[in-house]
Design a protein around this motif. Structure first.
Motif, PDB file in Angstrom:
ATOM      1  N   ASP A 499      38.724  82.547 -45.801  1.00 58.50           N
ATOM      2  CA  ASP A 499      40.064  81.915 -44.772  1.00 58.50           C
ATOM      3  C   ASP A 499      39.417  81.220 -43.172  1.00 58.50           C
ATOM      4  O   ASP A 499      40.690  80.892 -42.752  1.00 58.50           O
ATOM      5  CB  ASP A 499      40.734  83.428 -44.446  1.00 58.50           C
ATOM      6  CG  ASP A 499      41.560  83.141 -46.290  1.00 58.50           C
ATOM      7  OD1 ASP A 499      41.414  82.149 -47.206  1.00 58.50           O
ATOM      8  OD2 ASP A 499      42.320  83.737 -46.667  1.00 58.50           O
ATOM      9  N   ASN A 500      38.388  82.212 -42.850  1.00 61.98           N
ATOM     10  CA  ASN A 500      37.973  82.306 -41.820  1.00 61.98           C
ATOM     11  C   ASN A 500      36.765  81.561 -41.867  1.00 61.98           C
ATOM     12  O   ASN A 500      35.748  82.324 -42.063  1.00 61.98           O
ATOM     13  CB  ASN A 500      38.942  83.482 -40.513  1.00 61.98           C
ATOM     14  CG  ASN A 500      38.166  83.319 -39.694  1.00 61.98           C
ATOM     15  OD1 ASN A 500      37.260  82.885 -38.548  1.00 61.98           O
ATOM     16  ND2 ASN A 500      39.619  83.472 -38.578  1.00 61.98           N
ATOM     17  N   PRO A 501      36.911  80.621 -40.833  1.00 66.10           N
ATOM     18  CA  PRO A 501      35.030  80.036 -41.072  1.00 66.10           C
ATOM     19  C   PRO A 501      34.198  80.464 -40.237  1.00 66.10           C
ATOM     20  O   PRO A 501      33.185  80.200 -39.781  1.00 66.10           O
ATOM     21  CB  PRO A 501      35.763  78.386 -40.547  1.00 66.10           C
ATOM     22  CG  PRO A 501      36.988  78.690 -39.547  1.00 66.10           C
ATOM     23  CD  PRO A 501      37.209  79.740 -40.181  1.00 66.10           C
ATOM     24  N   GLY A 502      34.207  81.187 -38.966  1.00 64.91           N
ATOM     25  CA  GLY A 502      33.368  81.719 -37.789  1.00 64.91           C
ATOM     26  C   GLY A 502      32.019  82.626 -38.690  1.00 64.91           C
ATOM     27  O   GLY A 502      31.517  81.889 -37.701  1.00 64.91           O
ATOM     28  N   ILE A 503      31.913  83.059 -39.794  1.00 65.15           N
ATOM     29  CA  ILE A 503      30.610  83.666 -40.059  1.00 65.15           C
ATOM     30  C   ILE A 503      29.948  82.088 -39.990  1.00 65.15           C
ATOM     31  O   ILE A 503      28.514  82.161 -40.382  1.00 65.15           O
ATOM     32  CB  ILE A 503      30.993  83.709 -41.105  1.00 65.15           C
ATOM     33  CG1 ILE A 503      29.474  84.918 -41.383  1.00 65.15           C
ATOM     34  CG2 ILE A 503      31.129  83.581 -42.444  1.00 65.15           C
ATOM     35  CD1 ILE A 503      29.340  86.234 -42.680  1.00 65.15           C
ATOM     36  N   ILE A 504      30.319  80.281 -40.501  1.00 67.75           N
ATOM     37  CA  ILE A 504      29.996  79.637 -40.267  1.00 67.75           C
ATOM     38  C   ILE A 504      29.576  78.665 -39.241  1.00 67.75           C
ATOM     39  O   ILE A 504      28.368  78.479 -38.362  1.00 67.75           O
ATOM     40  CB  ILE A 504      30.182  79.164 -41.676  1.00 67.75           C
ATOM     41  CG1 ILE A 504      30.315  79.309 -42.668  1.00 67.75           C
ATOM     42  CG2 ILE A 504      28.969  77.253 -41.646  1.00 67.75           C
ATOM     43  CD1 ILE A 504      28.577  79.380 -43.078  1.00 67.75           C
ATOM     44  N   SER A 505      30.596  78.450 -38.401  1.00 65.87           N
ATOM     45  CA  SER A 505      30.859  77.723 -37.344  1.00 65.87           C
ATOM     46  C   SER A 505      30.424  78.385 -35.646  1.00 65.87           C
ATOM     47  O   SER A 505      30.125  77.851 -35.003  1.00 65.87           O
ATOM     48  CB  SER A 505      31.855  77.481 -36.981  1.00 65.87           C
ATOM     49  OG  SER A 505      33.211  78.816 -36.746  1.00 65.87           O
ATOM     50  N   ILE A 506      30.440  80.121 -36.213  1.00 65.39           N
ATOM     51  CA  ILE A 506      29.410  80.431 -34.491  1.00 65.39           C
ATOM     52  C   ILE A 506      28.397  80.871 -34.923  1.00 65.39           C
ATOM     53  O   ILE A 506      27.707  80.022 -33.241  1.00 65.39           O
ATOM     54  CB  ILE A 506      30.201  81.957 -34.436  1.00 65.39           C
ATOM     55  CG1 ILE A 506      31.941  81.999 -34.665  1.00 65.39           C
ATOM     56  CG2 ILE A 506      29.453  82.166 -33.224  1.00 65.39           C
ATOM     57  CD1 ILE A 506      32.274  83.387 -34.825  1.00 65.39           C
ATOM     58  N   PRO A 507      27.558  80.763 -35.452  1.00 68.24           N
ATOM     59  CA  PRO A 507      26.512  80.785 -35.584  1.00 68.24           C
ATOM     60  C   PRO A 507      25.684  79.839 -35.712  1.00 68.24           C
ATOM     61  O   PRO A 507      24.840  78.739 -34.820  1.00 68.24           O
ATOM     62  CB  PRO A 507      25.743  80.998 -36.861  1.00 68.24           C
ATOM     63  CG  PRO A 507      26.588  82.237 -37.561  1.00 68.24           C
ATOM     64  CD  PRO A 507      28.325  81.684 -36.931  1.00 68.24           C
ATOM     65  N   LEU A 508      26.883  78.436 -36.235  1.00 70.67           N
ATOM     66  CA  LEU A 508      25.850  76.126 -35.582  1.00 70.67           C
ATOM     67  C   LEU A 508      26.724  75.988 -34.390  1.00 70.67           C
ATOM     68  O   LEU A 508      24.758  75.812 -34.212  1.00 70.67           O
ATOM     69  CB  LEU A 508      26.984  76.188 -37.197  1.00 70.67           C
ATOM     70  CG  LEU A 508      26.830  74.740 -37.009  1.00 70.67           C
ATOM     71  CD1 LEU A 508      25.504  74.156 -37.945  1.00 70.67           C
ATOM     72  CD2 LEU A 508      27.800  73.753 -38.018  1.00 70.67           C
ATOM     73  N   SER A 509      27.521  76.567 -33.502  1.00 68.34           N
ATOM     74  CA  SER A 509      27.403  76.378 -32.282  1.00 68.34           C
ATOM     75  C   SER A 509      26.805  76.939 -31.285  1.00 68.34           C
ATOM     76  O   SER A 509      25.888  75.877 -30.727  1.00 68.34           O
ATOM     77  CB  SER A 509      28.970  76.405 -31.562  1.00 68.34           C
ATOM     78  OG  SER A 509      29.115  76.527 -30.486  1.00 68.34           O
ATOM     79  N   PHE A 510      26.141  78.285 -31.804  1.00 69.54           N
ATOM     80  CA  PHE A 510      24.697  78.903 -31.301  1.00 69.54           C
ATOM     81  C   PHE A 510      23.619  77.916 -31.269  1.00 69.54           C
ATOM     82  O   PHE A 510      22.421  77.390 -30.351  1.00 69.54           O
ATOM     83  CB  PHE A 510      23.961  80.213 -31.371  1.00 69.54           C
ATOM     84  CG  PHE A 510      25.424  81.114 -30.356  1.00 69.54           C
ATOM     85  CD1 PHE A 510      24.917  80.950 -29.004  1.00 69.54           C
ATOM     86  CD2 PHE A 510      26.323  81.981 -30.568  1.00 69.54           C
ATOM     87  CE1 PHE A 510      25.830  82.148 -28.257  1.00 69.54           C
ATOM     88  CE2 PHE A 510      26.941  82.745 -30.055  1.00 69.54           C
ATOM     89  CZ  PHE A 510      26.954  82.595 -29.405  1.00 69.54           C
ATOM     90  N   PHE A 511      23.236  77.318 -32.454  1.00 70.89           N
ATOM     91  CA  PHE A 511      22.670  76.553 -33.395  1.00 70.89           C
ATOM     92  C   PHE A 511      22.136  75.422 -32.350  1.00 70.89           C
ATOM     93  O   PHE A 511      21.274  74.674 -32.352  1.00 70.89           O
ATOM     94  CB  PHE A 511      22.560  76.378 -34.405  1.00 70.89           C
ATOM     95  CG  PHE A 511      20.865  75.218 -35.208  1.00 70.89           C
ATOM     96  CD1 PHE A 511      19.714  76.253 -35.189  1.00 70.89           C
ATOM     97  CD2 PHE A 511      21.548  74.627 -35.405  1.00 70.89           C
ATOM     98  CE1 PHE A 511      18.701  75.008 -35.387  1.00 70.89           C
ATOM     99  CE2 PHE A 511      19.851  73.443 -36.271  1.00 70.89           C
ATOM    100  CZ  PHE A 511      19.067  74.100 -35.631  1.00 70.89           C
ATOM    101  N   LEU A 512      23.082  74.672 -32.486  1.00 70.96           N
ATOM    102  CA  LEU A 512      23.422  73.636 -31.881  1.00 70.96           C
ATOM    103  C   LEU A 512      23.222  73.499 -30.500  1.00 70.96           C
ATOM    104  O   LEU A 512      22.124  72.198 -29.980  1.00 70.96           O
ATOM    105  CB  LEU A 512      24.763  72.349 -32.219  1.00 70.96           C
ATOM    106  CG  LEU A 512      25.109  72.604 -33.885  1.00 70.96           C
ATOM    107  CD1 LEU A 512      26.328  71.972 -34.134  1.00 70.96           C
ATOM    108  CD2 LEU A 512      24.094  71.166 -34.450  1.00 70.96           C
TER     109      LEU A 512
END
Length: 548
Positions: A499-512
């Motif tokens: 339901d909440n995508p934070g666990i994927i999108s937050i680390p991805l943003s740091f990585f990018l």
């Protein structure tokens, strides 16, 4: 007969009394806004209230901005229906302030001028970074506005005895019009005074309801919880432990961790909260603002525990779920159960004030971001006078108000605490990594900022669209609210399970952000970084208060 299927609770209290109390509040706050507007003579006045507010005043206003309809209506409803799991929203929202205090509050105040983009573009290429930051700000504001407008429709429809989609849609439109008036007339100064009044009333009203609930159960919280269990036949003892909302499977546990990340990290990236730090004259006052906000917000969330379980005990999930606004009606129904029409009218006016104040703060932030970052710096390349910039901000506020009304109509049956959690996910994914890199990483450059902002924003919105949040699925309980924005269970196009995508999108943003930086040939501007570091840590060179 299912325990949750009961006659619709639409006739609650006296519509005439409720309209009168609403009218008095709107009239008083409009007078405050009009008086404040007389001192708006510059862009700093419109955007930052002339940086004339003390730390205590701004802390109360921050609490008013932060304690939104999600806090008062959504969390009370979440606790009433899902108990322990609902209270986890409160914990996440509160702990988030420690991150904001330790990492960003004072540093942002010293480095920026009016908007988050001022900080992100300080040592990078202005136009592309400001554009990306403004787009991100508008996205976060849109999700947050959805939540507030959805709460408005259910609340006012309940109080005025209105039922059906048309009535709720008209109510949402009316709230949007009043909110636009606040922003157009009063700017940040008028909005801040409304938030101070609203925060004071909200906490006072919550204290009254909490004491009243406890008094009915011998001032014993365990008695309140026991009665809540007895009055919730479907949930029963599960109301007191984890798992009622998030279950016990590995997938739901991961979903909860994802939600927690979004809540705890999202606050430090919320543009309308960050903008409040520019309304104080110094970094010392910015620190004091956060201290006041933490105490007030912490107190409120403790009170929300009693109000939520009190609603389950005294009102019951059946009546809550059958009312307009579903879970968002728990607090007003509890007020009616405790003090009848008068307390219902007063508490509902406070909830109405909560919605108006927060949507005004969101609207001025979004309009300021477009006018100050996109129009003034990108389109006009800085060659624009302050009057023209403020005029564009006011026109933008009209457009944002219209979009908020349409979005609120679309999302009016959603739990608003849940919608706000999505806004936090967008803020934590798109904004926070870029803010932290800008403040603390010398090598960070323009490509890193753009990849972090756009990568975080695109990934989080894509995952939300293709998650069970949007795609149609059946209610968790018969007669309960739909857990998705598309209420038809046959329309199912989700492929992302959380339901909440934070666990994927937050680390991805740091990585990018890291990847974009290390693969770019752009050299970091060490002189500007040194200047930014000194300014952020000492306040030397920070924007000063404007004298009149």
């Amino acid at each position: 007969m299912n325990a949750f299927v009961v006659p619709a609770a639409t006739n609650v209290g006296s519509p005439a009394l409720n309209i009168t109390i609403f009218g008095i509040f709107v009239a008083v706050t409009l007078v405050i806004v009009i008086r404040a507007s007389r001192k708006n003579v510059s862009a700093a006045d419109y955007y930052a209230g002339g940086r004339a507010f003390s730390g205590r005043q701004n802390g109360i206003a921050i609490a008013g901005d932060y304690l939104s309809a999600a806090s008062f209506l959504g969390i009370a409803g979440a606790i009433a229906l899902t108990g322990y799991d609902g209270f986890l929203y409160s914990i996440g929202f509160l702990v988030a302030w420690l991150v904001a205090l330790l990492l960003v509050a004072e540093l942002l105040r010293n480095t920026g001028r009016f908007t988050m983009a001022d900080v992100l573009s300080f040592r990078l290429k202005q136009r592309p970074v400001r554009t990306a930051a403004a787009i991100s700000t508008l996205a976060v504001s849109f999700f947050y506005l959805l939540a507030q407008m959805a709460g408005a429709g259910g609340l006012v429809s309940l109080l005025l005895g209105l039922d059906g989609d048309t009535a709720q849609n008209l109510v949402i439109a009316l709230v949007g019009v009043i909110m636009i008036a606040y922003v157009l007339i009063g700017g940040m100064k008028g909005t801040t005074y409304v938030q101070i009044v609203k925060a004071s009333l909200l906490i006072a009203g919550s204290i009254v309801m909490t004491v009243w609930v406890l008094a009915k159960f011998g001032f014993s919280l365990s008695n309140v919880m026991g009665a809540a269990v007895d009055n919730s036949p479907k949930a029963g003892e599960k109301l007191l432990g984890p798992g009622l909302k998030y279950g016990t499977s590995n997938l739901t546990k991961i979903d909860f961790i994802s939600l927690s990340l979004a809540l705890v990290l999202g606050t430090a990236g919320l543009p309308h909260v960050l903008m409040r730090f520019y309304t104080v004259p110094s970094s010392k006052e910015a620190r004091k603002s956060v201290e006041w906000a933490i105490w007030l917000i912490g107190l409120f969330y403790l009170l929300s525990l009693v109000m939520g379980y009190g609603a389950a005990a005294l009102v019951g999930p059946g009546k809550i779920l059958s009312a307009p606004g579903k879970a968002n009606s728990a607090a007003p129904l509890l007020a009616f159960e405790l003090g009848g029409e008068i307390l219902l009218g007063l508490i509902s006016a406070i909830a109405f004030a909560t919605i108006l104040a927060v949507v005004a703060g969101l609207t001025i932030t979004a309009s300021a971001s477009f006018a100050h970052d996109i129009y003034a710096q990108v389109i006009k390349r800085g060659q624009v006078n302050a009057d023209a910039e403020v005029r564009v901000a006011r026109m933008t506020a009209l457009v944002i108000g219209a979009v908020a009304i349409l979005g609120g109509i679309f999302a009016k049956n959603q739990n608003i605490a849940f919608l706000v959690a999505l806004a936090f996910a967008v803020a934590a994914s798109a904004n926070l990594p870029t803010i932290l890199y800008s403040l603390f990483w010398k090598r960070f450059n323009t490509r890193g900022a753009l990849w972090s902002l756009y990568g975080g924003l695109i990934s989080v919105i894509t995952l939300i669209v293709f998650s069970p949040v949007v795609s149609g699925k059946a209610p968790l309980v018969e007669g309960g609210p739909s857990p998705s924005m598309i209420t038809d269970p046959s329309v199912d196009f989700s492929w992302f399970p959380l339901d909440n995508p934070g666990i994927i999108s937050i680390p991805l943003s740091f990585f990018l952000g890291w990847l974009g930086t290390v693969t770019s040939s752009e050299k970091a501007n060490e002189v500007k970084f040194a200047e930014m570091e000194v300014r952020s840590l000492t306040g030397h060179g920070a924007e000063k208060a404007v004298a009149h």
